[in-house]
Design an enzyme around this catalytic site. Structure first.
Site, PDB file in Angstrom:
ATOM      1  N   CYS A 299       0.805  -1.223   0.000  1.00 42.34           N
ATOM      2  CA  CYS A 299       0.000   0.000   0.000  1.00 42.34           C
ATOM      3  C   CYS A 299       0.837   1.273   0.000  1.00 42.34           C
ATOM      4  O   CYS A 299       0.278   2.367  -0.095  1.00 42.34           O
ATOM      5  CB  CYS A 299      -0.942   0.016   1.209  1.00 42.34           C
ATOM      6  SG  CYS A 299      -0.051   0.044   2.772  1.00 42.34           S
TER       7      CYS A 299
ATOM      8  N   CYS B 278      -1.289  -4.860   7.002  1.00 44.23           N
ATOM      9  CA  CYS B 278      -1.116  -3.696   7.869  1.00 44.23           C
ATOM     10  C   CYS B 278      -0.511  -4.097   9.212  1.00 44.23           C
ATOM     11  O   CYS B 278       0.230  -3.330   9.827  1.00 44.23           O
ATOM     12  CB  CYS B 278      -2.446  -2.999   8.123  1.00 44.23           C
ATOM     13  SG  CYS B 278      -3.421  -2.745   6.640  1.00 44.23           S
TER      14      CYS B 278
HETATM   15 FE1  FES Z   1      -1.418   0.531   4.312  1.00 44.19          FE
HETATM   16 FE2  FES Z   1      -3.008  -0.550   6.151  1.00 44.19          FE
HETATM   17  S1  FES Z   1      -3.510  -0.020   4.098  1.00 44.19           S
HETATM   18  S2  FES Z   1      -0.922  -0.056   6.344  1.00 44.19           S
END
Ligand code: FES
Length: 154
Positions: free
Chosen positions: A56, A130
């Site tokens: 992400c 995450c």
């Molecule tokens: Fe990036 Fe959770 S979406 S750390």
């Protein structure tokens, strides 16, 4: 306003195609993160770990202070550019490594994302990545401490 009955999703995507339900422990750690470092950019520590998530693009920094005589972590601070799940899981991780007198460096290196998730009462599957962000930064901080220590003794 109606209380959440714990079957209604807390979070839905903008497109409405995905929804997640966070439990009360996760929400508590998100709204009241433990050991987060907000303002002190000059924070002193014995080891620093910085990682990014390829999934992400988010970032995490973890600072640890170590009792050298016992090799235990007596302080763990962190800061992130990450989501609610990253904040909650790193908050819990920082609590776990410092509670009961602190984890040994060996224990901290072997702390698993699953152990953090268990204490959190779980996260949505899609948010697993995450939970590894803080865990990886902790490992890097421990390795940084050990590298610094070995350079001092050379
Ligand atoms: Fe990036 Fe959770 S979406 S750390």
């Amino acid at each position: 306003m109606k209380e959440n009955d714990h079957t209604t999703p807390d979070v839905t995507s903008c497109s409405g195609t995905a929804s997640w339900l966070y439990n009360d422990i996760v929400k508590d750690h998100f709204f009241n993160p433990r050991n987060i470092l907000i303002d002190d950019a000059s924070h002193e520590s014995d080891g620093v770990g910085v990682v990014g998530s390829p999934a992400c693009g988010d970032m995490m920094v973890v600072w640890i202070t170590v009792d050298e005589s016992t090799k235990t972590i007596i302080d763990c601070k962190w800061r992130t550019f990450g989501c609610a799940s990253a904040i909650a899981s790193t908050s819990m991780m920082s609590l776990m490594v410092t509670e009961n007198g602190g984890m040994t460096l060996h224990e901290a290196k072997h702390l698993t994302p699953e152990a953090i998730l268990e204490r959190l009462g779980g996260l949505p599957d899609r948010k697993y990545h995450c939970s590894v962000l803080g865990h990886h930064a902790l490992r890097e901080a421990v390795l940084d401490f050990e590298k610094n220590l070995s350079q001092e003794t050379v």
